[in-house]
Design a protein around this motif. Structure first.
Motif, mmCIF file in Angstrom:
data_model
loop_
_atom_site.group_PDB
_atom_site.id
_atom_site.type_symbol
_atom_site.label_atom_id
_atom_site.label_comp_id
_atom_site.label_asym_id
_atom_site.label_seq_id
_atom_site.Cartn_x
_atom_site.Cartn_y
_atom_site.Cartn_z
ATOM 1 N N ARG A 129 -25.166 -10.981 66.883
ATOM 2 C CA ARG A 129 -25.199 -9.898 67.860
ATOM 3 C C ARG A 129 -25.262 -8.534 67.174
ATOM 4 O O ARG A 129 -25.884 -7.596 67.697
ATOM 5 C CB ARG A 129 -23.992 -10.010 68.790
ATOM 6 N N ARG A 130 -24.672 -8.425 66.005
ATOM 7 C CA ARG A 130 -24.763 -7.178 65.250
ATOM 8 C C ARG A 130 -26.222 -6.902 64.859
ATOM 9 O O ARG A 130 -26.715 -5.774 64.966
ATOM 10 C CB ARG A 130 -23.889 -7.276 64.000
ATOM 11 N N ALA A 131 -26.926 -7.950 64.434
ATOM 12 C CA ALA A 131 -28.340 -7.805 64.063
ATOM 13 C C ALA A 131 -29.187 -7.457 65.282
ATOM 14 O O ALA A 131 -30.114 -6.633 65.195
ATOM 15 C CB ALA A 131 -28.843 -9.091 63.409
ATOM 16 N N VAL A 132 -28.891 -8.073 66.426
ATOM 17 C CA VAL A 132 -29.659 -7.779 67.645
ATOM 18 C C VAL A 132 -29.461 -6.321 68.054
ATOM 19 O O VAL A 132 -30.414 -5.640 68.453
ATOM 20 C CB VAL A 132 -29.257 -8.723 68.792
ATOM 21 N N ARG A 133 -28.228 -5.820 67.942
ATOM 22 C CA ARG A 133 -27.993 -4.423 68.297
ATOM 23 C C ARG A 133 -28.816 -3.484 67.413
ATOM 24 O O ARG A 133 -29.380 -2.491 67.891
ATOM 25 C CB ARG A 133 -26.498 -4.097 68.186
ATOM 26 N N GLU A 134 -28.908 -3.796 66.135
ATOM 27 C CA GLU A 134 -29.767 -2.989 65.259
ATOM 28 C C GLU A 134 -31.223 -3.101 65.674
ATOM 29 O O GLU A 134 -31.976 -2.114 65.665
ATOM 30 C CB GLU A 134 -29.604 -3.431 63.797
ATOM 31 N N ALA A 135 -31.656 -4.307 66.039
ATOM 32 C CA ALA A 135 -33.036 -4.506 66.469
ATOM 33 C C ALA A 135 -33.343 -3.678 67.712
ATOM 34 O O ALA A 135 -34.431 -3.098 67.840
ATOM 35 C CB ALA A 135 -33.292 -5.981 66.731
ATOM 36 N N VAL A 136 -32.387 -3.609 68.629
ATOM 37 C CA VAL A 136 -32.565 -2.781 69.824
ATOM 38 C C VAL A 136 -32.703 -1.319 69.431
ATOM 39 O O VAL A 136 -33.541 -0.580 69.972
ATOM 40 C CB VAL A 136 -31.383 -2.979 70.798
ATOM 41 N N GLU A 140 -35.985 0.924 70.331
ATOM 42 C CA GLU A 140 -35.916 2.169 71.100
ATOM 43 C C GLU A 140 -36.789 3.257 70.477
ATOM 44 O O GLU A 140 -37.234 4.180 71.167
ATOM 45 C CB GLU A 140 -34.466 2.650 71.200
ATOM 46 N N GLU A 141 -37.074 3.134 69.182
ATOM 47 C CA GLU A 141 -37.941 4.091 68.490
ATOM 48 C C GLU A 141 -39.414 3.703 68.567
ATOM 49 O O GLU A 141 -40.257 4.330 67.935
ATOM 50 C CB GLU A 141 -37.506 4.211 67.022
ATOM 51 N N GLY A 142 -39.716 2.646 69.333
ATOM 52 C CA GLY A 142 -41.104 2.263 69.545
ATOM 53 C C GLY A 142 -41.613 1.146 68.670
ATOM 54 O O GLY A 142 -42.788 0.752 68.773
ATOM 55 N N TYR A 143 -40.767 0.580 67.831
ATOM 56 C CA TYR A 143 -41.190 -0.521 66.967
ATOM 57 C C TYR A 143 -41.166 -1.856 67.722
ATOM 58 O O TYR A 143 -40.353 -2.049 68.630
ATOM 59 C CB TYR A 143 -40.266 -0.639 65.750
ATOM 60 N N ILE A 144 -42.063 -2.746 67.338
ATOM 61 C CA ILE A 144 -41.874 -4.162 67.601
ATOM 62 C C ILE A 144 -40.953 -4.641 66.481
ATOM 63 O O ILE A 144 -41.182 -4.337 65.307
ATOM 64 C CB ILE A 144 -43.205 -4.944 67.550
ATOM 65 N N VAL A 145 -39.918 -5.399 66.814
ATOM 66 C CA VAL A 145 -38.894 -5.738 65.818
ATOM 67 C C VAL A 145 -38.715 -7.248 65.753
ATOM 68 O O VAL A 145 -38.738 -7.937 66.783
ATOM 69 C CB VAL A 145 -37.537 -5.075 66.165
ATOM 70 N N THR A 146 -38.545 -7.745 64.549
ATOM 71 C CA THR A 146 -38.170 -9.137 64.363
ATOM 72 C C THR A 146 -36.897 -9.195 63.529
ATOM 73 O O THR A 146 -36.567 -8.242 62.820
ATOM 74 C CB THR A 146 -39.306 -9.931 63.678
ATOM 75 N N ILE A 147 -36.179 -10.286 63.654
ATOM 76 C CA ILE A 147 -34.991 -10.507 62.819
ATOM 77 C C ILE A 147 -35.357 -11.592 61.822
ATOM 78 O O ILE A 147 -35.675 -12.720 62.205
ATOM 79 C CB ILE A 147 -33.779 -10.924 63.664
ATOM 80 N N GLY A 148 -35.350 -11.240 60.544
ATOM 81 C CA GLY A 148 -35.672 -12.197 59.488
ATOM 82 C C GLY A 148 -34.399 -12.754 58.881
ATOM 83 O O GLY A 148 -33.398 -12.045 58.748
ATOM 84 N N SER A 168 -35.166 4.117 57.798
ATOM 85 C CA SER A 168 -34.274 5.252 58.065
ATOM 86 C C SER A 168 -34.137 5.543 59.560
ATOM 87 O O SER A 168 -34.377 6.658 60.036
ATOM 88 C CB SER A 168 -34.785 6.506 57.335
ATOM 89 N N ILE A 169 -33.774 4.516 60.304
ATOM 90 C CA ILE A 169 -33.540 4.643 61.749
ATOM 91 C C ILE A 169 -32.032 4.712 61.982
ATOM 92 O O ILE A 169 -31.294 3.826 61.542
ATOM 93 C CB ILE A 169 -34.149 3.452 62.512
ATOM 94 N N ALA A 170 -31.572 5.739 62.678
ATOM 95 C CA ALA A 170 -30.136 5.961 62.834
ATOM 96 C C ALA A 170 -29.442 4.763 63.490
ATOM 97 O O ALA A 170 -28.358 4.347 63.065
ATOM 98 C CB ALA A 170 -29.901 7.223 63.669
ATOM 99 N N GLY A 171 -30.043 4.186 64.521
ATOM 100 C CA GLY A 171 -29.422 3.068 65.208
ATOM 101 C C GLY A 171 -29.680 1.722 64.565
ATOM 102 O O GLY A 171 -29.214 0.695 65.057
ATOM 103 N N ARG A 176 -36.254 -2.454 57.998
ATOM 104 C CA ARG A 176 -37.278 -2.245 56.975
ATOM 105 C C ARG A 176 -38.649 -2.506 57.578
ATOM 106 O O ARG A 176 -38.790 -3.254 58.559
ATOM 107 C CB ARG A 176 -37.038 -3.186 55.788
ATOM 108 N N ALA A 177 -39.659 -1.892 57.014
ATOM 109 C CA ALA A 177 -41.027 -2.161 57.447
ATOM 110 C C ALA A 177 -41.410 -3.587 57.062
ATOM 111 O O ALA A 177 -40.915 -4.126 56.075
ATOM 112 C CB ALA A 177 -41.983 -1.167 56.806
#
Length: 371
Positions: A129-136, A140-148, A168-171, A176-177
């Motif tokens: 859940r910690r990783a999902v919160r970071e993904a969210v 929110e900054e417009g990225y498509i995000v995956t959890i590796g 360098s995303i605050a939330g 990483r790219a």
């Protein structure tokens, strides 16, 4: 800065057959409906319980086949009836996740969704859940995000993600790219990937604003994107069934990796959050055996079922017992025996991946009914 989860919805694609787990996993009862890991909960139920603290029961959507609707509802009695999407036929993850995104965007134009397979195992729900919160936060900054997933061994059973520079995303401080997706590698290549520290396992988890995901889908699979939007526009209306019946069979059968994730990576629009929560797709019997061995390192033979009816001598491995027969195993290392009422599988952990090829042969045999 903690991301706002008020508009976060979880989507659980519950499809596939899990052919490498035949004859336990069947077309009419796939692996997500089983307690594969011996936790006391099915994989589907475990996924649901893992997600509820992130988005509440009212914001979880399940996409599954019509044949599985009854058991899905039985295992998830809290599931809102409006949040189960039934597929007439399997069209792969682009259609399943795309339709979920289109329905959610229609209901809430600001919706942000995360897609999490129904048949995977996670060892630490808190870290997940910690990783999902970071993904969210990154979404929110417009990225498509995956959890590796941080690799624990040079596995050839998974695809890999090459992680690039920090974003360098605050939330999402660990975001990483994504530089590239890599298909399942050879063992030597997998060893190089793991030793480099630059690669993560691809677990097929995707988090994005619904509108953003549909935008990328439209760029790369315009007919598919138009189709799911047409179905979503008719959803919850008296035209729903007619539109589904007409449009759904025409949608391309293609994985979301190819229509959204890989194109987004090439555009520099895909972020990855490294996951350190322990993960397994329990995709074959070698994986199932390993999961149970971690829980009981003293067991020579791991038994899923009635252990009193399994006798072993100088043998190791896994026995899945679904009948009243006594199973005796002697002198075989890392054996896999799966005994069901109408089919018996005997293989080894080393050959567990070949069960998929065996299933293909059974499909063309005179006994396809066992599938």
């Amino acid at each position: 800065m903690s991301p706002n989860l008020d508009n976060f919805y979880a989507v659980i694609p519950a499809g596939g057959v899990g052919s490498r787990l035949w004859p336990l996993s069947r077309a009419n009862r796939p692996k997500f409906l089983h307690d594969i890991a011996g936790t006391g909960e099915t994989l589907l139920r475990s996924t649901w319980l893992r997600l509820v603290p992130l988005c509440t029961e009212q914001r979880i959507m399940v996409v599954t086949g019509e044949a599985h609707a009854g058991e899905v509802r039985e295992q998830l009695p809290e599931l809102d009836g409006e949040n189960i999407v039934l597929e007439r036929s399997g069209r792969d993850s682009s259609a399943a996740i795309g339709l979920a995104a289109a329905i959610l965007e229609q209901r809430n134009p600001g919706a942000l969704l995360g897609s999490f397979a129904a048949d995977h195992l996670v060892h630490s729900d808190v870290r997940f859940r910690r990783a999902v919160r970071e993904a969210v936060g990154a979404a929110e900054e417009g990225y498509i995000v995956t959890i590796g997933i941080q690799p624990v061994e040079p596995s050839t059973a998974f695809g890999y993600i090459r992680a690039g520079d920090p974003l360098s995303i605050a939330g999402a401080p660990s975001a990483r790219a994504v530089e590239a997706f890599v298909e399942k590698p050879s063992l030597g290549t997998a060893r190089r990937y793991v030793s480099s520290g630059e690669y993560l396992w691809n677990a097929g988890m995707f988090i994005a604003k619904a509108a953003r995901l549909l935008e990328v889908l439209a760029e790369n699979a315009p007919e598919l994107a138009a189709g799911v939007r047409e179905i979503a526009a008719a959803w919850d209306t008296d035209r729903q069934e007619e539109v589904i019946e007409r449009v759904w069979p025409t949608l391309d059968k293609i994985a979301i990796d190819y229509t959204v994730a890989e194109p987004a990576a090439k555009q520099g629009a895909l972020a990855v959050i490294p996951g350190f929560f322990g993960w397994d797709d329990v995709g074959d019997f070698a994986s199932v055996s390993r999961v149970h061995l971690e829980a009981d390192s003293d067991a020579a033979i791991t038994v899923i079922g009635d252990a009193d009816r399994v006798v072993s001598h100088e043998a190791t491995g896994l026995v899945v017992n679904r009948t009243d027969r006594v199973i005796a195993v002697a002198g075989i290392p890392n054996v896999v025996v799966v005994d069901t009422e109408d089919a018996l599988l005997v293989t080894t952990c080393a050959r567990a991946q070949q069960v998929k090829e065996l299933v293909a042969k059974l499909r063309d045999s005179s006994h396809p009914e066992v599938l």
